[in-house]
Design an enzyme around this catalytic site. Structure first.
Site, PDB file in Angstrom:
ATOM      1  N   HIS A  97     -10.374   1.581   0.078  1.00  8.79           N
ATOM      2  CA  HIS A  97      -8.893   1.305   0.207  1.00  8.79           C
ATOM      3  C   HIS A  97      -8.520   0.789  -1.280  1.00  8.79           C
ATOM      4  CE1 HIS A  97      -4.885   0.587   1.082  1.00  8.79           C
ATOM      5  NE2 HIS A  97      -4.987  -0.129   2.429  1.00  8.79           N
ATOM      6  N   CYS A 153       0.882  -1.100  -0.061  1.00 16.69           N
ATOM      7  CA  CYS A 153      -0.022   0.059  -0.195  1.00 16.69           C
ATOM      8  C   CYS A 153       0.944   1.238  -0.106  1.00 16.69           C
ATOM      9  CB  CYS A 153      -0.921  -0.014   1.188  1.00 16.69           C
ATOM     10  SG  CYS A 153      -2.047  -1.421   1.322  1.00 16.69           S
ATOM     11  N   HIS A 173      -3.070   7.250   6.571  1.00 18.25           N
ATOM     12  CA  HIS A 173      -3.230   6.074   5.836  1.00 18.25           C
ATOM     13  C   HIS A 173      -4.818   5.668   6.048  1.00 18.25           C
ATOM     14  CE1 HIS A 173      -2.348   2.562   3.421  1.00 18.25           C
ATOM     15  NE2 HIS A 173      -2.377   1.831   4.439  1.00 18.25           N
TER      16      HIS A 173
END
Length: 380
Positions: free
Chosen positions: A313, A145, A279
């Protein structure tokens, strides 16, 4: 050191098919997350799909690159433009389809499935280079990520060190595949109703599709072209926990190191940061450790938000989307909201509705599986 400017942004997400659409819907508190069942063998789940069916990586890449070039006022071919396009899943959907075809039709020779070399993980970056007629440096970062920020950092470094004056950088993710969904389900990481970053009752992450690609240029070239400038990339920090496959290091020491590294390279102190795009995955561990890291490094308090409650996400592309939203925040002097926060668990200044704010320097964070930590500092 050469100054690096952002002169073009292309963005596609579940929030909208363009940067402006996604930004407008984000500020309005809208969400692109809906209940979907893309595959009959997997139960319906909240997902951030761009359309009704999962997107294909090549089409997503072509569209977002075309948008970025148009926004920057550039026309192909761009022979000397570096290309740094990352993805954490890349062509996984194509490989899953190939495997299904092979097992369902064992009499069919493998050679009839097209050129599988075109679906190797790095080939999307090479396809992007072909699309813009670039014959220089091509990189295809994969850092879970943290891929998006890593890609932008790598491109900025190429410009700072004089290896090129212009780069196309970002990340593209089309992660809605059977294996990805089944894997996250098996881990117990997927939410059942939605994504609620930093909320006491957060359920887990919601997978989303998305892409964000940037045109980066030296300040000299941007001035020479009289290009519009969204902002400047000041510095970045990249570290790795070397701890666990998917759990972050409990004390967040390497995440802290990445942020400190970023601030040092940017010649900034924590007090200079006006906003952090977190995040914020809405998983138990990420939000707890990220909150601890932010509280420890920014005791004076700083406005933060995660936009994953709106877009889902997008895995490797999430940091790139975060950078795009951070640059829009700098441009419009508006903080984007953290959708889905009802009952905060942590003592943080989480932005729950779009609000005007004087912004000069902002920070964008990404923390990926395998302990990949990335931070990037941007300025007006």
């Amino acid at each position: 050191m050469v100054k690096v400017c952002v002169t073009g942004i292309g963005l596609i997400s579940a929030l909208g098919g363009s940067l402006e659409d996604s930004w407008r819907n984000l500020l309005a508190g809208k969400s692109g997350i809906r209940l979907h069942q893309p595959f009959p063998e997997i139960t319906p789940l909240p997902l951030g799909l761009i359309a009704q069916q999962p997107s294909e990586l090549p089409m997503l890449t072509q569209m977002v690159i075309a948008s970025a070039l148009q926004d920057a006022g550039l026309v192909s071919p761009l022979a000397d433009c570096a290309v740094v396009i990352g993805s954490s899943r890349s062509y996984q959907a194509s490989w899953e389809m190939l495997a299904r075809q092979m097992y369902e039709d064992t009499a069919k020779p493998v050679s009839s499935f097209g050129n599988w070399l075109d679906t190797l993980p790095h080939m999307n970056a090479i396809a992007a280079a072909r699309q813009i007629g670039a014959s220089g440096i091509v990189l295809a970062p994969m850092a879970a990520c943290a891929t998006g920020i890593w890609s932008i950092a790598q491109a900025a470094l190429l410009i700072q060190t004089g290896q090129c004056q212009q780069a196309l950088a970002g990340a593209v993710e089309a992660p809605i595949t059977r294996l990805t969904l089944a894997g996250f389900q098996q881990m117990g990481a997927l939410a059942k109703t939605g994504a609620y970053p930093f909320d006491l009752h957060r359920e887990g992450l919601v997978l989303g599709e998305g892409a964000a690609v940037f045109v980066l240029e030296s300040a000299e070239l941007a001035k020479q072209r009289q290009a519009k400038v969204y902002g400047e990339i000041l510095g970045f920090g990249l570290t790795n926990d070397a701890y666990h496959t998917n759990s972050p290091e409990p004390q967040g020491k390497n995440a802290i190191a990445a942020i400190k590294q970023c601030l040092k390279r940017s010649c900034l102190s924590p007090a200079d940061i006006d906003y952090i795009h977190a995040h914020g995955t809405a998983t138990q561990l990420n939000d707890r450790i990220e909150s601890m890291v932010i509280q420890g490094l920014f005791p004076q308090g700083v406005a933060i938000s995660s936009t994953k409650g709106s877009s889902g996400h997008t895995l490797g592309a999430s940091g790139a989307l975060g950078v795009a939203f951070s640059l829009m925040a700098l441009k419009h002097q508006i903080l984007p909201p953290n959708l889905g926060l009802q009952q905060p668990e942590f003592d943080l200044d989480v932005v729950t509705a779009a609000r005007l704010s004087k912004l000069r320097q902002v920070l964008c964070l990404s923390f990926g599986f395998g302990g990949q930590n990335a931070a990037i500092a941007l300025a007006r």
